[in-house]
Design an enzyme around this catalytic site. Structure first.
Site, mmCIF file in Angstrom:
data_model
loop_
_atom_site.group_PDB
_atom_site.id
_atom_site.type_symbol
_atom_site.label_atom_id
_atom_site.label_comp_id
_atom_site.label_asym_id
_atom_site.label_seq_id
_atom_site.Cartn_x
_atom_site.Cartn_y
_atom_site.Cartn_z
ATOM 1 N N THR A 26 69.662 20.616 -5.380
ATOM 2 C CA THR A 26 68.308 20.156 -5.670
ATOM 3 C C THR A 26 67.327 21.176 -5.812
ATOM 4 O O THR A 26 67.387 22.138 -4.818
ATOM 5 C CB THR A 26 67.781 19.112 -4.679
ATOM 6 O OG1 THR A 26 68.785 17.997 -4.706
ATOM 7 C CG2 THR A 26 66.406 18.803 -4.822
ATOM 8 N N GLY A 80 70.471 25.677 -4.634
ATOM 9 C CA GLY A 80 69.410 26.864 -4.156
ATOM 10 C C GLY A 80 69.278 27.111 -2.833
ATOM 11 O O GLY A 80 70.191 26.448 -2.018
ATOM 12 N N ASP A 82 66.195 28.410 0.329
ATOM 13 C CA ASP A 82 64.882 29.038 0.676
ATOM 14 C C ASP A 82 65.041 30.475 1.179
ATOM 15 O O ASP A 82 63.926 31.088 1.146
ATOM 16 C CB ASP A 82 64.119 27.944 1.711
ATOM 17 C CG ASP A 82 64.161 26.595 1.079
ATOM 18 O OD1 ASP A 82 63.412 26.465 -0.286
ATOM 19 O OD2 ASP A 82 64.479 25.574 1.560
ATOM 20 N N GLY A 93 66.512 22.872 2.284
ATOM 21 C CA GLY A 93 65.542 21.794 2.558
ATOM 22 C C GLY A 93 64.027 21.952 2.223
ATOM 23 O O GLY A 93 63.234 20.781 2.686
ATOM 24 N N GLY A 94 63.596 22.853 1.655
ATOM 25 C CA GLY A 94 62.171 22.926 1.060
ATOM 26 C C GLY A 94 62.007 21.740 0.089
ATOM 27 O O GLY A 94 60.728 21.489 0.169
ATOM 28 N N GLY A 95 63.290 21.281 -0.405
ATOM 29 C CA GLY A 95 62.756 20.038 -1.327
ATOM 30 C C GLY A 95 63.299 18.808 -0.593
ATOM 31 O O GLY A 95 63.350 17.955 -1.358
ATOM 32 N N GLU A 101 72.588 17.549 0.871
ATOM 33 C CA GLU A 101 73.052 18.883 0.497
ATOM 34 C C GLU A 101 74.277 19.387 1.355
ATOM 35 O O GLU A 101 75.182 19.972 1.034
ATOM 36 C CB GLU A 101 71.726 19.993 0.486
ATOM 37 C CG GLU A 101 70.955 19.653 -0.752
ATOM 38 C CD GLU A 101 69.755 20.321 -0.822
ATOM 39 O OE1 GLU A 101 68.876 20.448 -1.804
ATOM 40 O OE2 GLU A 101 69.219 20.793 0.326
ATOM 41 N N LYS A 119 64.188 35.295 -2.081
ATOM 42 C CA LYS A 119 64.809 34.400 -0.878
ATOM 43 C C LYS A 119 65.840 35.492 0.048
ATOM 44 O O LYS A 119 66.130 34.906 1.063
ATOM 45 C CB LYS A 119 65.853 33.292 -1.585
ATOM 46 C CG LYS A 119 65.019 32.465 -2.683
ATOM 47 C CD LYS A 119 64.007 31.489 -2.271
ATOM 48 C CE LYS A 119 63.349 30.786 -3.050
ATOM 49 N NZ LYS A 119 64.168 29.775 -3.841
HETATM 50 C C1 5RP Z 1 66.042 21.455 -1.604
HETATM 51 C C2 5RP Z 1 66.473 22.812 -1.286
HETATM 52 C C3 5RP Z 1 66.236 23.821 -2.402
HETATM 53 O O1 5RP Z 1 67.610 24.389 -2.885
HETATM 54 C C4 5RP Z 1 65.346 25.073 -1.890
HETATM 55 O O2 5RP Z 1 64.203 24.328 -1.433
HETATM 56 C C5 5RP Z 1 65.322 25.863 -3.110
HETATM 57 O O3 5RP Z 1 64.457 25.511 -3.915
HETATM 58 P P1 5RP Z 1 63.841 26.273 -5.262
HETATM 59 O O4 5RP Z 1 65.306 26.490 -6.097
HETATM 60 O O5 5RP Z 1 63.202 25.341 -5.893
HETATM 61 O O6 5RP Z 1 63.472 27.438 -4.985
HETATM 62 O O7 5RP Z 1 67.103 23.410 -0.105
HETATM 63 O O8 5RP Z 1 66.224 20.793 -0.300
#
Ligand code: 5RP
Length: 215
Positions: A26, A80, A82, A93-95, A101, A119
């Site tokens: 995600t 992806g 963070d 987990g930023g999303g 996941e 990152k």
């Molecule tokens: C979502 C995640 C994403 O992989 C993480 O937040 C990175 O996001 P992005 O690709 O928008 O930088 O862990 O829960």
């Protein structure tokens, strides 16, 4: 950074083989991967998705989204992160999709992580560590996390995960021993998942750039 994210997401297609069921993470970097996957949709059998957001995008490309219980272990998971340390351990987990996941990462033979250069960190923890909690355990878990780590848990108010739970973001950490912290926080009642991927780190990390770099 979106150019780097796109380059990382598109490079991950190299790991997709004909007939595969692909685990899909995600986030904005993964969106580029999904779009590239859409361009080869007739060559894959389908996908297992880590969020409603990714499911919607996969379906918009005509990719069948399958139930992990029905298809079993997967050959490949692409997601992806963070933060990523030199041992390919991650904060995710930023999303707010960390629990699903983590499940798909665990169920997959190969975890390919796609990131932009920002990152990469020497030590995990500058990005607040997401922890998914059962709503009634929010305060109890926050106190226990503070006692265990010294970090400051902040409730991500207004965010409800796809599993109906809440997120605490733990600020002020420098995680010298990610395995130990992951294990300790996992034991707190009410904690559903910790956004540390140390027990199951990435196998391959693609850092977006011209050309993409492989770790
Ligand atoms: C979502 C995640 C994403 O992989 C993480 O937040 C990175 O996001 P992005 O690709 O928008 O930088 O862990 O829960």
């Amino acid at each position: 950074m979106s150019a780097a994210k796109r380059l990382a997401g598109e490079k991950a297609i190299d790991y997709v083989e004909d007939g595969m069921i692909v685990g899909v993470g995600t986030g904005s970097t993964v969106t580029y991967f999904i779009d590239a996957l859409g361009r080869m949709r007739d060559r894959i059998a389908g996908a297992v998705s880590s969020s409603e957001q990714s499911t919607e995008r996969l379906r918009s490309h005509g990719i069948e989204v399958m139930d992990l219980n029905a298809v079993g272990p997967l050959p490949l998971y692409v997601d992806g992160a963070d933060e990523c340390d030199p041992h390919k351990r991650l904060i995710k987990g930023g999303g707010a999709a960390l629990t699903r996941e983590k499940i798909i990462a665990e169920a997959s033979e190969r975890f390919v992580c796609i990131i932009d250069p920002a990152k990469q960190v020497p030590v995990l923890g500058r990005f607040p560590l997401p922890v998914e909690v059962i709503p009634m355990a929010r305060s109890l878990a926050a106190r226990a996390i503070l006692a265990a780590t010294g970090g400051q848990p902040v409730w991500r108010e207004g965010t409800v995960t796809d599993n109906g739970n809440w997120i605490l973001d733990v600020h002020g950490l420098a995680i010298a021993e990610p395995l130990v912290v992951e294990r300790e926080l996992n034991q707190i009642p009410g904690v559903v998942a910790v956004g540390l991927f140390a027990r199951r780190p990435a196998d391959i990390v693609i850092v977006g750039g011209e050309p993409p770099q492989l770790l």
